[in-house]
Scaffold this active site. Structure first.
Site, PDB file in Angstrom:
ATOM      1  N   LYS A  53       0.802  -1.231   0.000  1.00 44.11           N
ATOM      2  CA  LYS A  53       0.000   0.000   0.000  1.00 44.11           C
ATOM      3  C   LYS A  53       0.839   1.288   0.000  1.00 44.11           C
ATOM      4  O   LYS A  53       0.337   2.366   0.346  1.00 44.11           O
ATOM      5  CB  LYS A  53      -1.011   0.040   1.167  1.00 44.11           C
ATOM      6  N   THR A  56       2.546   1.006  -4.895  1.00 43.67           N
ATOM      7  CA  THR A  56       3.171   0.052  -5.834  1.00 43.67           C
ATOM      8  C   THR A  56       2.587   0.167  -7.238  1.00 43.67           C
ATOM      9  O   THR A  56       3.320   0.266  -8.232  1.00 43.67           O
ATOM     10  CB  THR A  56       2.932  -1.391  -5.329  1.00 43.67           C
ATOM     11  N   TRP A  58       1.034   2.484  -8.632  1.00 41.93           N
ATOM     12  CA  TRP A  58       1.341   3.794  -9.232  1.00 41.93           C
ATOM     13  C   TRP A  58       2.729   3.766  -9.883  1.00 41.93           C
ATOM     14  O   TRP A  58       2.892   4.102 -11.052  1.00 41.93           O
ATOM     15  CB  TRP A  58       1.267   4.856  -8.139  1.00 41.93           C
ATOM     16  N   THR A 113       7.852  -7.068  -5.792  1.00 39.28           N
ATOM     17  CA  THR A 113       7.864  -7.813  -4.526  1.00 39.28           C
ATOM     18  C   THR A 113       7.497  -6.886  -3.371  1.00 39.28           C
ATOM     19  O   THR A 113       7.643  -5.665  -3.474  1.00 39.28           O
ATOM     20  CB  THR A 113       9.259  -8.418  -4.247  1.00 39.28           C
ATOM     21  N   HIS A 114       7.011  -7.507  -2.280  1.00 38.01           N
ATOM     22  CA  HIS A 114       6.836  -6.766  -1.017  1.00 38.01           C
ATOM     23  C   HIS A 114       7.809  -7.290   0.045  1.00 38.01           C
ATOM     24  O   HIS A 114       7.700  -6.918   1.220  1.00 38.01           O
ATOM     25  CB  HIS A 114       5.412  -6.951  -0.470  1.00 38.01           C
ATOM     26  N   ARG A 136       6.184   5.134   1.593  1.00 38.47           N
ATOM     27  CA  ARG A 136       5.098   6.091   1.881  1.00 38.47           C
ATOM     28  C   ARG A 136       5.047   6.322   3.387  1.00 38.47           C
ATOM     29  O   ARG A 136       5.307   5.391   4.163  1.00 38.47           O
ATOM     30  CB  ARG A 136       3.777   5.469   1.405  1.00 38.47           C
ATOM     31  N   SER A 144      -4.207   3.014   4.532  1.00 39.67           N
ATOM     32  CA  SER A 144      -4.464   2.332   3.265  1.00 39.67           C
ATOM     33  C   SER A 144      -4.472   0.810   3.462  1.00 39.67           C
ATOM     34  O   SER A 144      -5.315   0.100   2.906  1.00 39.67           O
ATOM     35  CB  SER A 144      -3.392   2.742   2.250  1.00 39.67           C
ATOM     36  N   THR A 233      -0.813   8.796 -15.463  1.00 34.86           N
ATOM     37  CA  THR A 233      -0.612   8.181 -14.137  1.00 34.86           C
ATOM     38  C   THR A 233      -1.170   9.024 -12.988  1.00 34.86           C
ATOM     39  O   THR A 233      -0.813   8.804 -11.830  1.00 34.86           O
ATOM     40  CB  THR A 233       0.881   7.857 -13.895  1.00 34.86           C
ATOM     41  N   PHE A 235      -4.035  10.023 -10.291  1.00 33.10           N
ATOM     42  CA  PHE A 235      -4.950   9.145  -9.551  1.00 33.10           C
ATOM     43  C   PHE A 235      -6.265   8.952 -10.324  1.00 33.10           C
ATOM     44  O   PHE A 235      -6.730   7.822 -10.490  1.00 33.10           O
ATOM     45  CB  PHE A 235      -5.215   9.738  -8.158  1.00 33.10           C
ATOM     46  N   ARG A 263      -8.503   4.182  -3.770  1.00 38.45           N
ATOM     47  CA  ARG A 263      -9.391   4.662  -2.705  1.00 38.45           C
ATOM     48  C   ARG A 263      -9.369   6.182  -2.612  1.00 38.45           C
ATOM     49  O   ARG A 263     -10.338   6.851  -2.969  1.00 38.45           O
ATOM     50  CB  ARG A 263      -8.953   3.996  -1.387  1.00 38.45           C
ATOM     51  N   GLY A 265      -5.886   8.070  -2.716  1.00 37.06           N
ATOM     52  CA  GLY A 265      -4.682   8.501  -3.431  1.00 37.06           C
ATOM     53  C   GLY A 265      -4.158   9.846  -2.955  1.00 37.06           C
ATOM     54  O   GLY A 265      -3.720  10.669  -3.754  1.00 37.06           O
TER      55      GLY A 265
HETATM   56  P1  A3P Z   1      -5.104   4.838  -0.649  1.00 35.76           P
HETATM   57  O1  A3P Z   1      -5.681   3.590  -0.065  1.00 35.76           O
HETATM   58  O2  A3P Z   1      -4.546   5.758   0.391  1.00 35.76           O
HETATM   59  O3  A3P Z   1      -6.016   5.537  -1.579  1.00 35.76           O
HETATM   60  P2  A3P Z   1      -0.464  -0.269  -3.636  1.00 35.76           P
HETATM   61  O4  A3P Z   1      -0.498  -0.111  -5.109  1.00 35.76           O
HETATM   62  O5  A3P Z   1       0.908  -0.382  -3.055  1.00 35.76           O
HETATM   63  O6  A3P Z   1      -1.389  -1.344  -3.182  1.00 35.76           O
HETATM   64  O7  A3P Z   1      -0.980   1.115  -3.017  1.00 35.76           O
HETATM   65  C1  A3P Z   1      -2.305   1.513  -3.172  1.00 35.76           C
HETATM   66  C2  A3P Z   1      -2.412   2.929  -2.697  1.00 35.76           C
HETATM   67  O8  A3P Z   1      -1.808   3.784  -3.690  1.00 35.76           O
HETATM   68  C3  A3P Z   1      -3.848   3.392  -2.558  1.00 35.76           C
HETATM   69  O9  A3P Z   1      -3.823   4.393  -1.526  1.00 35.76           O
HETATM   70  C4  A3P Z   1      -4.109   3.973  -3.926  1.00 35.76           C
HETATM   71  O10 A3P Z   1      -5.196   4.842  -3.988  1.00 35.76           O
HETATM   72  C5  A3P Z   1      -2.785   4.707  -4.152  1.00 35.76           C
HETATM   73  N1  A3P Z   1      -2.565   5.029  -5.566  1.00 35.76           N
HETATM   74  C6  A3P Z   1      -2.643   4.225  -6.629  1.00 35.76           C
HETATM   75  N2  A3P Z   1      -2.446   4.903  -7.773  1.00 35.76           N
HETATM   76  C7  A3P Z   1      -2.223   6.203  -7.422  1.00 35.76           C
HETATM   77  C8  A3P Z   1      -1.966   7.408  -8.149  1.00 35.76           C
HETATM   78  N3  A3P Z   1      -1.913   7.423  -9.480  1.00 35.76           N
HETATM   79  N4  A3P Z   1      -1.798   8.544  -7.438  1.00 35.76           N
HETATM   80  C9  A3P Z   1      -1.855   8.553  -6.099  1.00 35.76           C
HETATM   81  N5  A3P Z   1      -2.109   7.443  -5.349  1.00 35.76           N
HETATM   82  C10 A3P Z   1      -2.287   6.278  -6.011  1.00 35.76           C
END
Ligand code: A3P
Length: 301
Positions: A53, A56, A58, A113-114, A136, A144, A233, A235, A263, A265
């Protein structure tokens, strides 16, 4: 999604993490630990590493856009997890594992990977693979992850926010302690080709950070291509993109009616969840755990 396909996933069960070398991992990952540990990275592989979270998806979309010369059509060839296999992922059949997807992929591959740094398959170090790490701030990351536990039917029930936060701070969630993760990878960057990025920096100035990534990959970007990548790219654009928003995953696995994958972003959404006492306590823990590391985070812009 037709119902028959959905039913194939009805066996998905919320399961507690399982320790590997003292780190709680997502149970299917831990159960396949031998396979993952022996994963054969290839020379030229690029690895994207994050705590869950941290943004990734993004950075995956940004990297793919850079590699595809800013062509959104090429990035629409498959959903994120098929374009950039997640090597820790062992989903229920009929889905294939990240390892299986990676093995049939021609080089050069980009993988995800995580894993905390000490658990990374050794072949990545042996081949001196480039790694992009994205971090983050702990408050937004925890919020998140809380909502992701609510919607992801393979993760444990998070309980309420207060309960989840305690669990998270104790490092008992899948992929372990956020503090150990961000600090471990931070220290590794002095010994390996690792580009360490921050979610908050990309939010603040995406063009600047995208240029940094392109430079790390040795790819030149023209201004129009850079502009195209920034727009593709955002949100809102990724939330509407079926190849980036995880809408292809059956709701029996990820229930986006409970909480959407894309959710909020935002930087600072934690303020809607944390009490003042929780926030102050986390500031203290953060200062203590990251002491002398040189690693600092912004929790608002
Ligand atoms: P939130 O739950 O705070 O909205 P991961 O990809 O590591 O699972 O992370 C997901 C988180 O990255 C989510 O956060 C998601 O909304 C946010 N995210 C994904 N794409 C994004 C973008 N283009 N800009 C900003 N945040 C983004």
């Amino acid at each position: 999604m037709d119902l028959g396909f959905q039913e194939l996933f009805s066996s998905v069960k919320r399961s507690e993490p399982m320790d590997i070398e003292g780190v709680p991992l997502h149970r299917p990952t831990a159960e396949n630990w031998g396979l993952l540990r022996a994963f054969a990275a290839r020379p030229g592989d690029l690895l994207i590493s994050t705590y869950p979270k941290a943004g990734t998806t993004w950075i995956q979309e940004i990297v793919d856009m850079i590699q595809q010369g800013g062509d959104p059509q090429k990035c629409a060839r498959a959903p994120t997890h098929k374009r950039i296999p997640f090597i820790d992922l062992f989903p229920p059949k009929p889905m294939t594992s990240g390892l299986e997807d990676a093995e049939v992929m021609p080089s050069p591959r980009t993988l995800k990977t995580h894993l905390p740094v000490q658990l990374l398959p050794l072949s990545f170090w042996e081949h001196n693979c480039k790694i992009i790490y994205m971090a983050r701030n702990v408050k937004d990351n925890a919020v998140s992850y809380f909502h992701f536990h609510r919607m992801n039917q393979g993760l444990p029930e998070p309980g309420n926010w207060d309960q989840f936060l305690e669990h998270f701070l104790a490092g008992k969630v899948s992929w372990g302690s956020w503090f150990d993760h961000v600090r471990g990878w931070w220290e590794a960057k002095d010994r390996h080709p690792i580009l360490y990025l921050f979610y908050e920096d990309i939010k603040e100035d995406p063009a600047r950070e995208i240029r940094k990534v392109a430079q790390f990959l040795g790819i030149e970007l023209t201004e129009p291509v850079l502009t195209q990548i920034v727009q593709h790219t955002t949100f809102d654009s990724m939330k509407a993109n079926p190849m980036a928003n995880y809408s292809s995953i059956p709701s029996a696995l990820m229930d986006q009616a409970v909480s959407p994958f894309m959710r909020k972003g935002a930087v600072g959404n934690w303020k809607e969840h944390f009490t003042v006492a929780q926030s102050e306590r986390l500031d203290e823990i953060c200062a203590e755990k990251l002491e002398d590391s040189g690693l600092t985070f912004r929790t608002q812009l």
